[in-house]
Design a protein around this motif. Structure first.
Motif, short mmCIF file in Angstrom:
data_model
loop_
_atom_site.label_atom_id
_atom_site.label_comp_id
_atom_site.label_asym_id
_atom_site.label_seq_id
_atom_site.Cartn_x
_atom_site.Cartn_y
_atom_site.Cartn_z
N PHE A 22 0.83 -1.20 0.00
CA PHE A 22 0.00 0.00 0.00
C PHE A 22 0.86 1.25 0.00
N VAL A 23 1.88 1.28 0.83
CA VAL A 23 2.72 2.47 0.95
C VAL A 23 3.49 2.72 -0.35
N LYS A 24 4.02 1.68 -0.96
CA LYS A 24 4.84 1.84 -2.16
C LYS A 24 4.00 2.01 -3.43
N GLU A 25 2.95 1.23 -3.57
CA GLU A 25 2.22 1.18 -4.84
C GLU A 25 0.80 1.73 -4.77
N ARG A 26 0.37 2.16 -3.59
CA ARG A 26 -1.02 2.63 -3.40
C ARG A 26 -2.01 1.58 -3.88
N SER A 27 -1.78 0.33 -3.48
CA SER A 27 -2.67 -0.75 -3.87
C SER A 27 -2.97 -1.63 -2.66
N MET A 28 -4.15 -2.29 -2.73
CA MET A 28 -4.59 -3.21 -1.69
C MET A 28 -5.31 -4.38 -2.36
N THR A 29 -5.40 -5.46 -1.61
CA THR A 29 -6.21 -6.56 -2.11
C THR A 29 -7.67 -6.22 -1.87
N LEU A 30 -8.54 -6.90 -2.58
CA LEU A 30 -9.98 -6.68 -2.41
C LEU A 30 -10.40 -6.99 -0.98
N LYS A 31 -9.83 -8.03 -0.39
CA LYS A 31 -10.15 -8.39 0.99
C LYS A 31 -9.77 -7.27 1.95
N GLN A 32 -8.58 -6.66 1.77
CA GLN A 32 -8.16 -5.56 2.63
C GLN A 32 -9.13 -4.39 2.50
N LYS A 33 -9.48 -4.06 1.27
CA LYS A 33 -10.39 -2.94 1.04
C LYS A 33 -11.75 -3.19 1.70
N LEU A 34 -12.31 -4.37 1.48
CA LEU A 34 -13.62 -4.68 2.04
C LEU A 34 -13.60 -4.67 3.57
N THR A 35 -12.54 -5.20 4.15
CA THR A 35 -12.43 -5.21 5.61
C THR A 35 -12.44 -3.80 6.16
N ILE A 36 -11.64 -2.93 5.57
CA ILE A 36 -11.58 -1.54 6.04
C ILE A 36 -12.91 -0.84 5.82
N LEU A 37 -13.48 -0.98 4.63
CA LEU A 37 -14.73 -0.30 4.31
C LEU A 37 -15.88 -0.75 5.21
N LEU A 38 -16.01 -2.05 5.41
CA LEU A 38 -17.11 -2.55 6.22
C LEU A 38 -16.96 -2.18 7.69
N PHE A 39 -15.73 -2.25 8.21
CA PHE A 39 -15.51 -1.85 9.60
C PHE A 39 -15.83 -0.37 9.77
N ALA A 40 -15.37 0.45 8.85
CA ALA A 40 -15.65 1.89 8.93
C ALA A 40 -17.15 2.16 8.82
N ASP A 41 -17.84 1.41 7.95
CA ASP A 41 -19.29 1.59 7.81
C ASP A 41 -20.02 1.29 9.13
N VAL A 42 -19.60 0.24 9.80
CA VAL A 42 -20.22 -0.10 11.08
C VAL A 42 -19.97 1.00 12.11
N MET A 43 -18.75 1.51 12.14
CA MET A 43 -18.42 2.57 13.10
C MET A 43 -19.18 3.87 12.78
N ILE A 44 -19.37 4.15 11.50
CA ILE A 44 -20.11 5.36 11.11
C ILE A 44 -21.61 5.16 11.32
N ALA A 45 -22.09 3.94 11.19
CA ALA A 45 -23.52 3.68 11.34
C ALA A 45 -24.00 3.91 12.78
N ILE A 46 -23.11 3.69 13.74
CA ILE A 46 -23.51 3.86 15.14
C ILE A 46 -23.98 5.29 15.41
N PRO A 47 -23.16 6.32 15.15
CA PRO A 47 -23.68 7.68 15.40
C PRO A 47 -24.78 8.07 14.42
N PHE A 48 -24.75 7.50 13.21
CA PHE A 48 -25.78 7.82 12.22
C PHE A 48 -27.17 7.49 12.76
N PHE A 49 -27.31 6.32 13.38
CA PHE A 49 -28.62 5.90 13.88
C PHE A 49 -28.92 6.41 15.28
N ILE A 50 -27.90 6.71 16.07
CA ILE A 50 -28.12 7.18 17.43
C ILE A 50 -28.51 8.66 17.47
#
Length: 129
Positions: A66-94
């Motif tokens: 990631f640091v050298k080539e600005r690339s990630m595997t699909l699994k890395q991307k999905l893990t980060i995106l889904l975790f962030a979505d869950v964290m953002i959803a908490i204040p969104f609904f509260i």
């Protein structure tokens, strides 16, 4: 930069590193962003810790591509995106504030735009350990 600020960076770096290592075991914690934070903190806090951290297989396996080539595997991307979505959803609904919800929705949209168009997706990490 003062010694106290550098010490805080090092402490935050070790906390992030510890949580990132836990993320290898626990699917709830995202490894890559926590290790990126640890790397950033070590760069700001101590050249010795930066060199030591960048020499580990943990760094090479999860961050080097990631640091050298600005690339990630699909699994890395999905893990980060889904975790962030869950964290953002908490204040969104509260919270009842429309302005906060609009802001959080904008963050989610930008996050997906950035991960889809700015970070290249690779089949698997090109760094061999």
């Amino acid at each position: 930069m003062s010694k106290i600020v550098k010490l805080l960076y090092i402490i935050i770096g070790f906390i992030s590193l510890g949580l990132g290592v836990l993320g290898l075991i626990l699917p709830v914690l995202p490894t890559t962003p926590l290790l990126l934070l640890a790397s950033y903190c070590f760069v700001k806090g101590s050249e010795r810790f930066e060199i030591c951290f960048k020499g580990t297989t943990l760094y090479k396996r999860h961050l080097e591509t990631f640091v050298k080539e600005r690339s990630m595997t699909l699994k890395q991307k999905l893990t980060i995106l889904l975790f962030a979505d869950v964290m953002i959803a908490i204040p969104f609904f509260i919270l009842d504030s429309l302005m906060v919800r609009v802001m959080l929705a904008a963050v989610i949209l930008y996050k997906y735009y950035y991960f889809i168009y700015k970070i290249k997706t690779v089949r698997k990490a090109t760094t061999e350990i």
